[in-house]
Design an enzyme around this catalytic site. Sequence first.
Site, mmCIF file in Angstrom:
data_model
loop_
_atom_site.group_PDB
_atom_site.id
_atom_site.type_symbol
_atom_site.label_atom_id
_atom_site.label_comp_id
_atom_site.label_asym_id
_atom_site.label_seq_id
_atom_site.Cartn_x
_atom_site.Cartn_y
_atom_site.Cartn_z
ATOM 1 N N ASN A 93 0.856 -1.194 0.000
ATOM 2 C CA ASN A 93 0.000 0.000 0.000
ATOM 3 C C ASN A 93 0.892 1.245 0.000
ATOM 4 O OD1 ASN A 93 -1.864 2.030 0.464
ATOM 5 N ND2 ASN A 93 -2.233 1.468 2.620
ATOM 6 N N TRP A 94 0.900 1.950 -1.140
ATOM 7 C CA TRP A 94 1.755 3.139 -1.245
ATOM 8 C C TRP A 94 1.162 4.362 -0.561
ATOM 9 C CZ3 TRP A 94 3.492 3.220 -7.127
ATOM 10 C CH2 TRP A 94 4.533 2.299 -7.299
ATOM 11 N N LYS A 95 -0.101 4.285 -0.168
ATOM 12 C CA LYS A 95 -0.789 5.459 0.387
ATOM 13 C C LYS A 95 -0.652 6.624 -0.613
ATOM 14 C CE LYS A 95 0.029 3.585 4.907
ATOM 15 N NZ LYS A 95 0.076 3.796 6.342
ATOM 16 N N HIS A 153 -9.590 1.392 5.565
ATOM 17 C CA HIS A 153 -8.284 1.687 6.172
ATOM 18 C C HIS A 153 -8.465 2.742 7.257
ATOM 19 C CE1 HIS A 153 -4.112 2.866 6.680
ATOM 20 N NE2 HIS A 153 -3.764 1.762 6.040
ATOM 21 N N GLU A 188 -5.272 -4.303 11.302
ATOM 22 C CA GLU A 188 -4.252 -3.255 11.357
ATOM 23 C C GLU A 188 -4.421 -2.451 12.645
ATOM 24 O OE1 GLU A 188 -2.435 -2.278 7.225
ATOM 25 O OE2 GLU A 188 -4.018 -0.865 7.693
ATOM 26 N N SER A 213 3.619 -1.958 10.149
ATOM 27 C CA SER A 213 5.080 -2.033 10.279
ATOM 28 C C SER A 213 5.666 -3.388 9.891
ATOM 29 C CB SER A 213 5.505 -1.653 11.703
ATOM 30 O OG SER A 213 5.152 -0.306 11.977
HETATM 31 P P1 PGA Z 1 2.990 0.490 7.548
HETATM 32 O O1 PGA Z 1 1.541 0.789 6.919
HETATM 33 O O2 PGA Z 1 3.484 -0.779 6.955
HETATM 34 O O3 PGA Z 1 3.812 1.689 7.124
HETATM 35 O O4 PGA Z 1 2.816 0.399 9.006
HETATM 36 C C1 PGA Z 1 0.579 -0.214 6.794
HETATM 37 C C2 PGA Z 1 -0.746 0.378 6.380
HETATM 38 O O5 PGA Z 1 -1.193 1.326 7.013
HETATM 39 O O6 PGA Z 1 -1.377 -0.032 5.427
#
Ligand code: PGA
Length: 219
Positions: free
Chosen positions: A7-9, A94, A143, A179
Amino acid sequence: MKYVIGNWKAYKSFSEVQEWLNTFTAHDLASIPQSLKVILCPPAPFLHMCAEKLHQYNISIGSQDISQFEIGPVTGEVTGTQLDGLAEYVIIGHSERRQYFHENDEVLSAKVRSALHHGLKVIFCIDGASDFIPEGVTMVVYEPIDAIGTGRNATVDSVMQMKSQLTHLPHCLYIYGGSVDSSNVTMYMQHDSIDGVLPGTAALNPQEFYELIQESLIS
Ligand code: PGA
């Protein structure tokens, strides 16, 4: 089948995406086995570009969002109608969408309905067992908010503890996100009851994402 969902956000510019794709595809992607489903979720403007470059490999494309509306006068929205044929998966629920865009259960349910109507597979994120999960969801991502982007990934025990509270969803795939990186992915992937991972930060760097995929295969 195990899943790695990047997920690149809302990171990356056009040129950075080009660079990422060039570096990533220089690796031996053809050797990724069918037993591992890699899904990349770029920002909407880059969906087509990523799909074109990655379709020859065993890598699927996911959207990071979908409109609750089907079509019409909703300026700026990306609807299921537009995602149809472009993405195979869509992330819904999300915590960042819930927090910054106030997406509630009603909105999330409408998004899931639209996604399913257009044949998109839903990657539905929850922060805890009390989160409402709309009907038709077959892939749930746990998450925990304090693990997202903090470097404090949850223990396998706590991920399994959450799963034990989701007994009403016996046929759902169960993914962990928060993470996850190349140094900790193996312990999740090795666990029979965890179907995959959803890394954010670790997907931004093509080298790290490739290493994470490689480590995922060690199980
Ligand atoms: P992260 O993000 O791996 O940087 O913790 C995961 C997410 O929010 O999809």
